[in-house]
Design a protein around this motif. Structure first.
Motif, short mmCIF file in Angstrom:
data_model
loop_
_atom_site.label_atom_id
_atom_site.label_comp_id
_atom_site.label_asym_id
_atom_site.label_seq_id
_atom_site.Cartn_x
_atom_site.Cartn_y
_atom_site.Cartn_z
N LEU A 108 0.83 -1.20 0.00
CA LEU A 108 0.00 0.00 0.00
C LEU A 108 0.87 1.25 0.00
O LEU A 108 2.06 1.20 0.24
CB LEU A 108 -0.91 0.00 1.24
CG LEU A 108 -1.74 -1.27 1.47
CD1 LEU A 108 -2.53 -1.16 2.75
CD2 LEU A 108 -2.66 -1.51 0.29
N THR A 109 0.22 2.37 -0.24
CA THR A 109 0.92 3.64 -0.19
C THR A 109 0.20 4.53 0.82
O THR A 109 -1.02 4.57 0.86
CB THR A 109 0.91 4.34 -1.57
OG1 THR A 109 1.52 3.45 -2.50
CG2 THR A 109 1.64 5.65 -1.55
N GLU A 115 3.96 14.41 1.31
CA GLU A 115 4.89 13.31 1.61
C GLU A 115 4.17 11.98 1.50
O GLU A 115 3.00 11.87 1.85
CB GLU A 115 5.43 13.45 3.05
CG GLU A 115 6.12 14.77 3.33
CD GLU A 115 7.42 14.95 2.55
OE1 GLU A 115 8.06 13.92 2.24
OE2 GLU A 115 7.78 16.11 2.26
N TYR A 116 4.90 10.97 1.01
CA TYR A 116 4.26 9.66 0.96
C TYR A 116 5.29 8.53 1.13
O TYR A 116 6.48 8.73 0.96
CB TYR A 116 3.50 9.47 -0.35
CG TYR A 116 4.39 9.29 -1.55
CD1 TYR A 116 4.94 10.40 -2.19
CD2 TYR A 116 4.68 8.02 -2.03
CE1 TYR A 116 5.77 10.24 -3.27
CE2 TYR A 116 5.51 7.84 -3.11
CZ TYR A 116 6.07 8.97 -3.74
OH TYR A 116 6.90 8.79 -4.80
N LEU A 117 4.79 7.36 1.52
CA LEU A 117 5.62 6.17 1.65
C LEU A 117 4.97 5.06 0.86
O LEU A 117 3.76 4.85 0.95
CB LEU A 117 5.68 5.71 3.11
CG LEU A 117 6.43 6.58 4.12
CD1 LEU A 117 6.15 6.08 5.53
CD2 LEU A 117 7.92 6.56 3.84
N ALA A 118 5.81 4.37 0.05
CA ALA A 118 5.26 3.25 -0.71
C ALA A 118 5.60 1.93 -0.03
O ALA A 118 6.37 1.90 0.92
CB ALA A 118 5.84 3.28 -2.13
N SER A 119 5.00 0.85 -0.53
CA SER A 119 5.24 -0.51 0.00
C SER A 119 4.99 -0.61 1.49
O SER A 119 5.80 -1.12 2.24
CB SER A 119 6.67 -0.99 -0.28
OG SER A 119 6.94 -0.88 -1.62
N VAL A 120 3.90 -0.08 1.91
CA VAL A 120 3.55 -0.10 3.31
C VAL A 120 2.68 -1.33 3.56
O VAL A 120 1.92 -1.74 2.70
CB VAL A 120 2.78 1.19 3.67
CG1 VAL A 120 2.14 1.09 5.04
CG2 VAL A 120 3.70 2.38 3.58
N GLU A 121 2.84 -1.91 4.76
CA GLU A 121 2.00 -3.04 5.11
C GLU A 121 1.01 -2.61 6.18
O GLU A 121 1.39 -1.99 7.17
CB GLU A 121 2.85 -4.20 5.63
CG GLU A 121 2.01 -5.44 5.83
CD GLU A 121 2.79 -6.61 6.37
OE1 GLU A 121 3.90 -6.40 6.90
OE2 GLU A 121 2.27 -7.74 6.30
N LEU A 122 -0.23 -2.95 5.96
CA LEU A 122 -1.25 -2.65 6.95
C LEU A 122 -1.56 -3.95 7.67
O LEU A 122 -1.98 -4.94 7.04
CB LEU A 122 -2.51 -2.11 6.26
CG LEU A 122 -3.63 -1.65 7.19
CD1 LEU A 122 -3.20 -0.44 8.01
CD2 LEU A 122 -4.89 -1.32 6.38
N LEU A 201 1.88 -0.56 9.50
CA LEU A 201 0.89 0.26 10.19
C LEU A 201 -0.09 -0.72 10.81
O LEU A 201 -0.49 -1.70 10.17
CB LEU A 201 0.15 1.16 9.20
CG LEU A 201 1.02 2.11 8.37
CD1 LEU A 201 0.14 2.86 7.36
CD2 LEU A 201 1.75 3.09 9.25
N TYR A 202 -0.45 -0.49 12.08
CA TYR A 202 -1.38 -1.41 12.73
C TYR A 202 -2.77 -0.81 12.77
O TYR A 202 -2.93 0.39 12.98
CB TYR A 202 -0.92 -1.73 14.15
CG TYR A 202 0.38 -2.50 14.18
CD1 TYR A 202 0.40 -3.86 13.89
CD2 TYR A 202 1.57 -1.85 14.48
CE1 TYR A 202 1.59 -4.57 13.92
CE2 TYR A 202 2.76 -2.55 14.51
CZ TYR A 202 2.77 -3.91 14.22
OH TYR A 202 3.95 -4.61 14.24
#
Ligand SMILES: Nc1ncnc2c1ncn2[C@@H]1O[C@H](COP(=O)(O)OP(=O)(O)OP(=O)(O)O)[C@@H](O)[C@H]1O
Ligand SMILES: [Mg+2]
Lengths: 417, 248
Positions: A108-109, A115-122, A201-202
């Motif tokens: 996810l992004t 500002e942004y972050l890619a390849s995020v896991e929720l 991210l939780y």
């Protein structure tokens, strides 16, 4: 006291001998202590580097059936769902401290303003996750039951990611982040640990299920065991857990691949065993060096006893009993081993402190992860007390044979020599 | 000497003592020794080399055991003693003087003299004090803190005498005490022993110097492990060599 004075004379007279013996013993103890210190460093490092995990956690993932069961083919995919958590709570209240369902969505992004972050896991979790995975909330709060029940769009963010999303240092607590087209409220910030660098991210697991159309499915069930302190108890629990899950998800109770179970407690057991094996082998190694020192002392004492045959003959003619002679030699041996042993021990302790100061707690950067090595390479008081005991005993042992020889000297023979 | 029955109390009584040194070729050294030494006597044992003088003295000093016979030391039977008991008697009853002095090299004169008292459990202060008194008696007070290698032969032997006396033993046993000394120092040592005798000490001296032997009261001649004859030396001062001289 008087005996000490008697010994002083002979020790001073045989300076070279005393020194040679002393060096053997001192280096033996030095090695013993340094090896212990280094070993402790390695063991502490193990402990530190696996910190952040809950050690008694049992992880369960869905797999593929390997047996036909209840009219169904083998090779069927098993997907765990919400019933699993309830089942564990119901059937194993005595064996578990807590259980949490986990469901995650990756790739996810997330963005905040520009500002942004890619390849995020929720990662969808249960409130109990905090204790089970040692998640430390530094600001704000943990996800709670109401978040889960109402499937709220709330998230926990790591402090490091906060800095990346808010380079000017503005706190993101209670701010909304845009995640995959939806707004999430940041309710808490958690402490980064050196081990996990993932952009996780939780959020409540129910939220993930709803937003991504996963129904009641979960990816993983994480269980915190209680009183599972033996190999058998762990094995039994795993078997029963598999049976319980088989009932819900309809697979053969002994199907090993329908669900994957990873029991960290058992891994941990092995780790502890490895640690104690390491510690014991270091003791043995140290002891061997010490024994060679002791053999050295014994040999040199033996030579000295031979040289002093006439002296013992004189002493006997003047009224020394065999016990007087034995006591003198053994005491002499203990004094020599003890004195030089302490020199070696202090040198060893000093060396350990030096190691601690120079390489202790240093971290090794291995790209994305940081690994600590050599944490606190020192020895404790009990090791030193043990070493003292070992020295006294080994001094006595080293002195015994020469003492026996000295005491059996016949005065006439000694005096004729 | 012999008209007063009170002093005829026996100090040493040997009857039929036999001693054989075991070995590849057993050596029968003492072949039945009967000897009676009274309290306060000054006795010399003479004989050729190898005749068994030292062997006899070692038995008297409980440094060695014997095979046959009976030995009473001041009415105490001495036979097959346990090491501990033997050590006790050596310490309390006997003072030794050796030809080669047998001082401990890393102890000074005072410490050497004090050593027997260490084995009686006397405190260091007390035994050093006593050691100084005995060194004074042998005229070596000023040499108390010298080590044996800083002393002359005569001085060493006087230190050894002080050491033999410090426990106030019943008997002094000397094996060739003048053997390693020149004639002048031999005289000094003999004078000391004679003075002790005058104070009532029982003394047995092994020697093969007749000059030494004739300063004693009784000379026991040993030959081939047997007592050949016992010679009473009625007037020691009238020895063929005169008083105060030792024929070397
Ligand atoms: N421990 C021993 N083992 C075997 N033989 C011994 C031992 N001690 C002495 N002898 C032998 O016994 C004999 C008597 O020895 P001893 O020392 O009593 O003689 P001695 O009369 O004192 O002679 P010297 O005048 O030379 O001192 C000698 O032949 C000697 O070699
Ligand atoms: Mg001899």
């Amino acid at each position: 006291m008087d005996l000490l004075y008697e010994i002083w004379g002979s020790v001073m007279r045989n300076k070279m001998r005393t020194l040679a013996t002393g060096i053997a013993v001192a280096s033996g103890l030095f090695l013993l202590i340094v090896l212990q210190g280094a070993g402790n460093g390695i063991i502490h490092t193990f402990d530190r580097n696996r910190g952040g995990f809950s050690f008694d956690a049992i992880h369960v993932w869905g797999g593929w059936t390997s047996r036909a069961y209840d009219g169904m083919e083998r090779g069927r995919r098993i997907v765990l769902d919400n019933r699993a958590e309830d089942m564990v709570n119901l059937r194993f209240p005595a064996e578990t401290k807590g259980v949490t369902s986990i469901i995650s969505q990756s790739g996810l992004t997330v963005s905040y303003g520009t500002e942004y972050l890619a390849s995020v896991e929720l990662e969808g979790i249960h409130p109990r996750y905090a204790d089970m995975a040692s998640l430390k909330i530094v600001r704000g709060r943990m996800i709670h039951d109401l978040d889960v029940a109402e499937r709220r769009k709330v998230i926990l963010l790591s402090e490091k990611r906060e800095k990346e999303l808010s380079p000017r240092g503005k706190s993101l607590l209670n701010e909304y982040l845009l995640l995959d087209g939806k707004y999430f409220l940041v309710v808490g910030l958690y402490e980064d640990d050196q081990m996990s660098s993932q952009t996780t991210l939780y959020t409540p697991y129910t939220t993930v299920q709803t937003l991504y159309g996963r129904g009641t499915a979960i990816d993983e069930l994480m269980i915190s065991g209680k009183g599972l302190d033996t190999e058998q108890k762990n094995e039994l629990f795993e078997t029963r857990l598999r049976q319980g899950l088989g009932k819900i998800h309809t697979f053969h109770p002994e199907d090993q691949s329908a669900v994957w179970i990873w029991n960290q407690a058992r891994d941990n057991e092995q780790m502890n065993r490895a640690s104690s094996i390491l510690q014991i082998s270091l003791w043995i190694l140290g002891m061997l060096t010490l024994i060679s020192g002791v053999v050295g002392v014994s040999n040199i004492m033996l030579i000295s006893v031979k040289e002093r045959t006439r002296e013992f003959g004189i002493r006997k003619a003047l009224g020394a009993t065999p016990w007087n002679i034995i006591r003198m030699i053994i005491f002499e041996s203990i004094v020599i081993t003890g004195t030089f042993g302490y020199v070696g021990m202090f040198a060893g302790v000093a060396f350990c402190s030096y190691m601690d100061a120079s390489v202790g707690n240093r971290t090794l950067d291995i790209g994305v992860d940081k690994l600590q090595y050599f944490v606190d390479p020192t020895v404790d008081i009990s090791t030193c007390l043990w070493a003292t005991l070992v020295m006294i005993v080994s001094g006595a042992v080293a002195g015994f044979f020469p003492a026996h020889k000295a005491s059996s000297v016949k005065p006439i023979e000694a005096l004729r020599a | 000497m012999y008209f007063c029955p009170y002093i005829d109390i026996s100090m040493i009584k040997l009857s039929g003592i036999h001693k054989t040194y075991e070995g590849v070729q057993p050596l029968h050294v003492l072949k039945g020794i009967d000897l009676h030494i009274k309290k306060g006597e000054f006795v010399a044992i003479m004989g050729a080399s190898g005749s068994g003088k030292s062997t006899l003295l070692n038995i008297l000093g409980i440094l060695d055991d014997y095979d046959e016979g009976e030995y009473l030391l001041d009415e105490t039977p001495i036979r097959h003693l346990k090491e501990k008991k033997a050590a006790y008697y050596r310490n309390r009853m006997i003072g030794f003087i050796f030809q080669s002095f047998n001082l401990i090299a890393f102890k000074d004169a005072m410490e050497n003299v004090a050593l027997p008292l260490f084995y009686q459990g006397v405190s260091r202060r007390k035994r050093n004090e006593l050691a100084m008194q005995y060194l004074e008696k042998v005229g070596l007070r000023d040499w108390a803190h010298h080590y044996p290698n800083e002393l002359s032969g005569g001085q060493k032997q006087r230190v050894a005498i002080a050491r033999a006396l410090i426990t106030q033993p019943r008997i002094i046993l000397a094996d060739e005490p003048t053997g390693a000394l020149d004639s002048r120092t031999s005289v000094e040592v003999m004078e000391l022993l004679k003075a002790l005798h005058r104070q009532g000490m029982t003394i047995v001296v092994v020697t093969h110097e007749s000059g030494v032997a004739y300063q004693t009261q009784k000379i026991v001649h040993i030959k081939d492990g047997l007592i050949e004859r016992i010679e009473d030396n009625v007037d020691p001062s009238a020895s063929p060599f005169g008083n105060g001289s030792v024929m070397k």
